[in-house]
Design a protein around this motif. Structure first.
Motif, PDB file in Angstrom:
ATOM      1  N   GLY A   1      -8.334  24.062  -3.906  1.00  0.00           N
ATOM      2  CA  GLY A   1      -9.385  24.102  -4.913  1.00  0.00           C
ATOM      3  C   GLY A   1      -9.250  23.079  -6.010  1.00  0.00           C
ATOM      4  N   ASP A   2      -8.223  22.262  -5.996  1.00  0.00           N
ATOM      5  CA  ASP A   2      -8.060  21.261  -7.037  1.00  0.00           C
ATOM      6  C   ASP A   2      -7.635  19.950  -6.390  1.00  0.00           C
ATOM      7  OD1 ASP A   2      -7.636  19.759  -9.305  1.00  0.00           O
ATOM      8  OD2 ASP A   2      -6.789  21.428 -10.435  1.00  0.00           O
ATOM      9  N   SER A   3      -8.587  19.056  -6.182  1.00  0.00           N
ATOM     10  CA  SER A   3      -8.312  17.785  -5.516  1.00  0.00           C
ATOM     11  C   SER A   3      -7.561  16.815  -6.408  1.00  0.00           C
ATOM     12  CB  SER A   3      -9.626  17.144  -5.059  1.00  0.00           C
ATOM     13  OG  SER A   3     -10.470  16.882  -6.177  1.00  0.00           O
ATOM     14  N   ARG A   4      -7.464  17.122  -7.699  1.00  0.00           N
ATOM     15  CA  ARG A   4      -6.749  16.219  -8.607  1.00  0.00           C
ATOM     16  C   ARG A   4      -5.267  16.548  -8.724  1.00  0.00           C
ATOM     17  NH1 ARG A   4      -7.958  16.642 -13.467  1.00  0.00           N
ATOM     18  NH2 ARG A   4      -9.314  18.469 -13.413  1.00  0.00           N
ATOM     19  N   VAL A   5      -4.781  17.544  -7.994  1.00  0.00           N
ATOM     20  CA  VAL A   5      -3.354  17.835  -7.915  1.00  0.00           C
ATOM     21  C   VAL A   5      -2.909  17.546  -6.479  1.00  0.00           C
ATOM     22  CG1 VAL A   5      -1.535  19.550  -8.147  1.00  0.00           C
ATOM     23  CG2 VAL A   5      -3.492  19.589  -9.706  1.00  0.00           C
ATOM     24  N   ILE A   6      -2.125  16.514  -6.332  1.00  0.00           N
ATOM     25  CA  ILE A   6      -1.666  16.096  -5.013  1.00  0.00           C
ATOM     26  C   ILE A   6      -0.227  16.555  -4.846  1.00  0.00           C
ATOM     27  CG2 ILE A   6      -1.246  14.147  -3.469  1.00  0.00           C
ATOM     28  CD1 ILE A   6      -3.436  13.618  -6.500  1.00  0.00           C
ATOM     29  N   VAL A   7      -0.003  17.478  -3.928  1.00  0.00           N
ATOM     30  CA  VAL A   7       1.335  18.006  -3.672  1.00  0.00           C
ATOM     31  C   VAL A   7       1.908  17.297  -2.452  1.00  0.00           C
ATOM     32  CG1 VAL A   7       2.724  20.050  -3.179  1.00  0.00           C
ATOM     33  CG2 VAL A   7       0.685  20.240  -4.620  1.00  0.00           C
ATOM     34  N   THR A   8       3.091  16.771  -2.589  1.00  0.00           N
ATOM     35  CA  THR A   8       3.708  16.038  -1.496  1.00  0.00           C
ATOM     36  C   THR A   8       5.204  16.308  -1.480  1.00  0.00           C
ATOM     37  OG1 THR A   8       4.043  13.830  -0.529  1.00  0.00           O
ATOM     38  CG2 THR A   8       4.026  13.992  -2.927  1.00  0.00           C
ATOM     39  N   GLY A   9       5.839  15.961  -0.384  1.00  0.00           N
ATOM     40  CA  GLY A   9       7.291  16.055  -0.293  1.00  0.00           C
ATOM     41  C   GLY A   9       7.944  14.871  -0.991  1.00  0.00           C
ATOM     42  N   PRO A  10       9.224  14.661  -0.739  1.00  0.00           N
ATOM     43  CA  PRO A  10       9.911  13.531  -1.363  1.00  0.00           C
ATOM     44  C   PRO A  10       9.205  12.217  -1.054  1.00  0.00           C
ATOM     45  CG  PRO A  10      11.480  15.003  -0.300  1.00  0.00           C
ATOM     46  CD  PRO A  10      10.122  15.475   0.112  1.00  0.00           C
ATOM     47  N   LEU A  11       9.052  11.386  -2.055  1.00  0.00           N
ATOM     48  CA  LEU A  11       8.349  10.116  -1.912  1.00  0.00           C
ATOM     49  C   LEU A  11       9.294   9.029  -1.430  1.00  0.00           C
ATOM     50  CD1 LEU A  11       6.424  10.320  -5.284  1.00  0.00           C
ATOM     51  CD2 LEU A  11       5.349  10.415  -3.024  1.00  0.00           C
ATOM     52  N   SER A  12       8.764   8.115  -0.654  1.00  0.00           N
ATOM     53  CA  SER A  12       9.545   6.926  -0.311  1.00  0.00           C
ATOM     54  C   SER A  12       9.794   6.125  -1.589  1.00  0.00           C
ATOM     55  CB  SER A  12       8.800   6.067   0.708  1.00  0.00           C
ATOM     56  OG  SER A  12       7.643   5.483   0.111  1.00  0.00           O
TER      57      SER A  12
ATOM     58  N   PRO B   1       0.839  -1.214   0.000  1.00  0.00           N
ATOM     59  CA  PRO B   1       0.000   0.000   0.000  1.00  0.00           C
ATOM     60  C   PRO B   1       0.865   1.252   0.000  1.00  0.00           C
ATOM     61  CG  PRO B   1      -0.722  -1.575   1.677  1.00  0.00           C
ATOM     62  CD  PRO B   1       0.595  -2.069   1.170  1.00  0.00           C
ATOM     63  N   PHE B   2       0.307   2.330  -0.520  1.00  0.00           N
ATOM     64  CA  PHE B   2       1.020   3.603  -0.488  1.00  0.00           C
ATOM     65  C   PHE B   2       1.280   4.006   0.959  1.00  0.00           C
ATOM     66  CE2 PHE B   2      -0.930   4.297  -4.773  1.00  0.00           C
ATOM     67  CZ  PHE B   2       0.252   4.488  -5.472  1.00  0.00           C
ATOM     68  N   GLN B   3       2.497   4.464   1.231  1.00  0.00           N
ATOM     69  CA  GLN B   3       2.842   4.942   2.559  1.00  0.00           C
ATOM     70  C   GLN B   3       2.390   6.379   2.756  1.00  0.00           C
ATOM     71  OE1 GLN B   3       7.085   4.362   2.855  1.00  0.00           O
ATOM     72  NE2 GLN B   3       6.949   2.142   2.571  1.00  0.00           N
ATOM     73  N   ASN B   4       2.364   7.160   1.677  1.00  0.00           N
ATOM     74  CA  ASN B   4       1.958   8.562   1.753  1.00  0.00           C
ATOM     75  C   ASN B   4       0.426   8.636   1.800  1.00  0.00           C
ATOM     76  OD1 ASN B   4       1.100  11.236   0.643  1.00  0.00           O
ATOM     77  ND2 ASN B   4       3.315  11.585   0.600  1.00  0.00           N
ATOM     78  N   PRO B   5      -0.148   9.167   2.877  1.00  0.00           N
ATOM     79  CA  PRO B   5      -1.609   9.156   2.997  1.00  0.00           C
ATOM     80  C   PRO B   5      -2.321   9.983   1.932  1.00  0.00           C
ATOM     81  CG  PRO B   5      -0.586  10.449   4.770  1.00  0.00           C
ATOM     82  CD  PRO B   5       0.507   9.728   4.071  1.00  0.00           C
ATOM     83  N   ALA B   6      -1.740  11.110   1.527  1.00  0.00           N
ATOM     84  CA  ALA B   6      -2.378  11.936   0.507  1.00  0.00           C
ATOM     85  C   ALA B   6      -2.417  11.205  -0.833  1.00  0.00           C
ATOM     86  CB  ALA B   6      -1.631  13.266   0.370  1.00  0.00           C
ATOM     87  N   VAL B   7      -1.327  10.557  -1.182  1.00  0.00           N
ATOM     88  CA  VAL B   7      -1.288   9.791  -2.427  1.00  0.00           C
ATOM     89  C   VAL B   7      -2.250   8.614  -2.353  1.00  0.00           C
ATOM     90  CG1 VAL B   7       0.166   8.366  -3.912  1.00  0.00           C
ATOM     91  CG2 VAL B   7       1.065  10.498  -2.968  1.00  0.00           C
ATOM     92  N   ALA B   8      -2.280   7.932  -1.222  1.00  0.00           N
ATOM     93  CA  ALA B   8      -3.170   6.786  -1.062  1.00  0.00           C
ATOM     94  C   ALA B   8      -4.627   7.204  -1.216  1.00  0.00           C
ATOM     95  CB  ALA B   8      -2.944   6.139   0.301  1.00  0.00           C
ATOM     96  N   ALA B   9      -4.995   8.320  -0.599  1.00  0.00           N
ATOM     97  CA  ALA B   9      -6.381   8.786  -0.680  1.00  0.00           C
ATOM     98  C   ALA B   9      -6.767   9.162  -2.104  1.00  0.00           C
ATOM     99  CB  ALA B   9      -6.579   9.973   0.254  1.00  0.00           C
TER     100      ALA B   9
ATOM    101  N   VAL C   1      -7.355  13.448 -15.670  1.00  0.00           N
ATOM    102  CA  VAL C   1      -5.961  13.280 -15.255  1.00  0.00           C
ATOM    103  C   VAL C   1      -5.809  13.644 -13.780  1.00  0.00           C
ATOM    104  CG1 VAL C   1      -3.644  14.262 -15.485  1.00  0.00           C
ATOM    105  CG2 VAL C   1      -4.918  13.590 -17.528  1.00  0.00           C
ATOM    106  N   ASP C   2      -5.138  12.783 -13.039  1.00  0.00           N
ATOM    107  CA  ASP C   2      -4.659  13.102 -11.695  1.00  0.00           C
ATOM    108  C   ASP C   2      -3.174  13.452 -11.803  1.00  0.00           C
ATOM    109  OD1 ASP C   2      -7.084  12.512 -10.525  1.00  0.00           O
ATOM    110  OD2 ASP C   2      -6.520  10.454 -10.020  1.00  0.00           O
ATOM    111  N   VAL C   3      -2.746  14.476 -11.072  1.00  0.00           N
ATOM    112  CA  VAL C   3      -1.350  14.886 -11.082  1.00  0.00           C
ATOM    113  C   VAL C   3      -0.776  14.743  -9.669  1.00  0.00           C
ATOM    114  CG1 VAL C   3       0.316  16.705 -11.598  1.00  0.00           C
ATOM    115  CG2 VAL C   3      -1.797  16.525 -12.948  1.00  0.00           C
ATOM    116  N   VAL C   4       0.284  13.982  -9.536  1.00  0.00           N
ATOM    117  CA  VAL C   4       1.032  13.916  -8.279  1.00  0.00           C
ATOM    118  C   VAL C   4       2.292  14.749  -8.470  1.00  0.00           C
ATOM    119  CG1 VAL C   4       2.313  12.459  -6.665  1.00  0.00           C
ATOM    120  CG2 VAL C   4       0.135  11.667  -7.616  1.00  0.00           C
ATOM    121  N   LEU C   5       2.436  15.789  -7.643  1.00  0.00           N
ATOM    122  CA  LEU C   5       3.589  16.680  -7.716  1.00  0.00           C
ATOM    123  C   LEU C   5       4.437  16.453  -6.467  1.00  0.00           C
ATOM    124  CD1 LEU C   5       5.187  19.122  -8.861  1.00  0.00           C
ATOM    125  CD2 LEU C   5       3.591  20.603  -7.624  1.00  0.00           C
ATOM    126  N   ALA C   6       5.577  15.816  -6.632  1.00  0.00           N
ATOM    127  CA  ALA C   6       6.492  15.541  -5.524  1.00  0.00           C
ATOM    128  C   ALA C   6       7.612  16.573  -5.553  1.00  0.00           C
ATOM    129  CB  ALA C   6       7.061  14.132  -5.631  1.00  0.00           C
TER     130      ALA C   6
END
Length: 416
Positions: A282-293, A219-227, A266-271
């Motif tokens: 305002g945009d739930s399809r852009v997930i901003v996160t820090g460095p990924l495991s 499973p994804f460790q990052n909760p925002a990415v997982a959700a 399109v979903d965008v993950v921005l690490a």
């Protein structure tokens, strides 16, 4: 001294002279030390450690060295590994692209002292960092064979402040065995008059690492990415990098938002790595996160429809899964990727990123044509070749066959 040894390994004899005596001992007692000082090195050395254990010809000893031993330890954990020895020397480093050393490396001295009392049959280093060079020099001065993983990569830019190119060329002078990731890298070594018998094209073990992690399907460790990704049927665009160009990460963030606005499927993950970018409200399809495991990054690469990254390592992994990679930069294009047209250098500004990505998102033909080329980086068997090549260097196995010149792209979630 600032190194410690985990007790689960048997003690070693001392002195260089005892290396010849080791040749008469059971093969499992002959140690090969693998030196990792960065996350990237740990990723590439972990599959070799596992392959050596599986082959049973040599005892791999993983050494976390330098300033970032904690990062190495966390990265190895993704593979079920941990360092056998930690050398927490201050060492030299590269800070914001500038090499910082005074020619007197404590890490080199500490490795030399370690190997004066625990002499391995061979030492494996990867890439072109100062940790790798320090380890190679320490081993060379003690007449320990050096195996250079991912040898022959060249930029031909000796003036770079990071000193990567000089370090690469110095490593080539002290290595006994040069394991090239691509045929182009092997040709570079031959052009520098390295004996062809000392060069083997193995591919890059980063593909082995990616496969080892993604096959676990954790499973994804990052909760925002997982959700965001749980249950989503949208295409995935992964944007990641170090923002090496000035203002790079804010421009990537602007591109992420515009891509999401233009393409509702399109979903965008921005690490991001520097913390310069906050969440985009305002945009739930852009997930901003820090460095990924590493497990999260590998899974996202496997599922991605398109990747935007300024990291050569990410390009290697993405193209192995047949995922087109756009690389925002003004130079330093990954020549090996470009030979297969699976990665493309683009401008680093927001408009260039959006234009290039949209062209692939709106045309499946263009996207698939870019992904259709075979990956030049390997076939997922580089770690096995590396383990066998090290055993062959020590007279314990035949020399392995080189990586086939053309290898198939590995399957990915993008093509499911």
């Amino acid at each position: 001294m600032s190194y410690y040894v985990r007790e689960r390994l048997p003690p070693r004899s001392t002195g260089i002279a005892n290396r010849d005596q080791d040749r008469g001992r059971p093969a499992m007692q002959r140690e090969v030390h693998l030196i990792g000082g960065t996350r990237s090195e740990a990723i590439r050395l972990a599959p070799v450690t596992l392959a050596m254990r599986e082959a049973g010809l040599l005892q791999p000893v993983m050494i976390a060295a330098g300033k970032h031993t904690g990062t190495v330890t966390r990265t190895l954990a993704a593979f079920g590994l941990e360092p056998d020895i930690t050398v927490e020397g201050t060492g030299n480093d590269t800070v914001e692209g500038t090499r910082t050393d005074n020619g007197d490396d404590p890490l080199l001295r500490e490795l030399d002292e370690l190997w004066s009392v625990r002499t391995p049959a061979a030492v494996i280093v990867q890439g072109d960092t100062t940790v790798s060079l320090a380890a190679a020099l320490a081993a060379f001065w003690r007449r320990i064979p050096v195996v250079h993983l991912e040898a022959g990569v060249r930029s031909d830019d000796l003036s770079s402040p990071s000193a990567q190119e000089p370090d690469r060329r110095l490593l080539a002078q002290v290595a006994s065995l040069h394991l090239a990731p691509t045929p182009l890298a092997a040709m570079n070594l031959l052009d520098e008059r390295i004996a062809h018998t000392d060069v083997l094209v193995t591919g890059t073990t980063v593909l082995d690492a990616t496969l080892a992690v993604t096959t676990r399907r954790t499973p994804f460790q990052n909760p925002a990415v997982a959700a965001a990704r749980t249950g989503s049927t949208n295409r995935l665009v992964l944007i990641t990098g170090y923002g090496s160009e000035a203002g790079g990460e804010p421009r990537m963030a602007a591109a992420a938002r515009e891509l999401a606005e233009r393409h509702p499927d399109v979903d965008v993950v921005l690490a991001v790595h520097s913390g310069q970018v906050d969440a985009l409200p305002g945009d739930s399809r852009v997930i901003v996160t820090g460095p990924l495991s590493y497990p999260d990054l590998s899974r996202l690469l496997c599922e991605a429809y398109l990747v935007v990254a300024d990291s050569d390592g990410v390009a290697e992994e993405a193209t192995a899964f047949g995922v087109p990679t756009l690389m925002p930069r003004d130079g330093g294009e990954p020549a090996a990727s470009l030979t297969a047209d699976c990665a493309r250098a683009i401008g680093a500004d927001t408009e260039a990123i959006v234009t290039a990505a949209s062209a692939l998102l709106t045309s499946r033909f263009r996207r698939d044509a870019m992904a259709a080329g075979n990956t030049p980086y390997g076939d997922g068997l580089a770690a096995r070749r590396t383990a066998q090549a090290a055993a062959a260097l020590l007279g314990l196995a035949p020399v392995p066959d080189a990586m086939p010149v053309s290898v198939p792209v590995l399957p990915s979630g993008a093509h499911a």
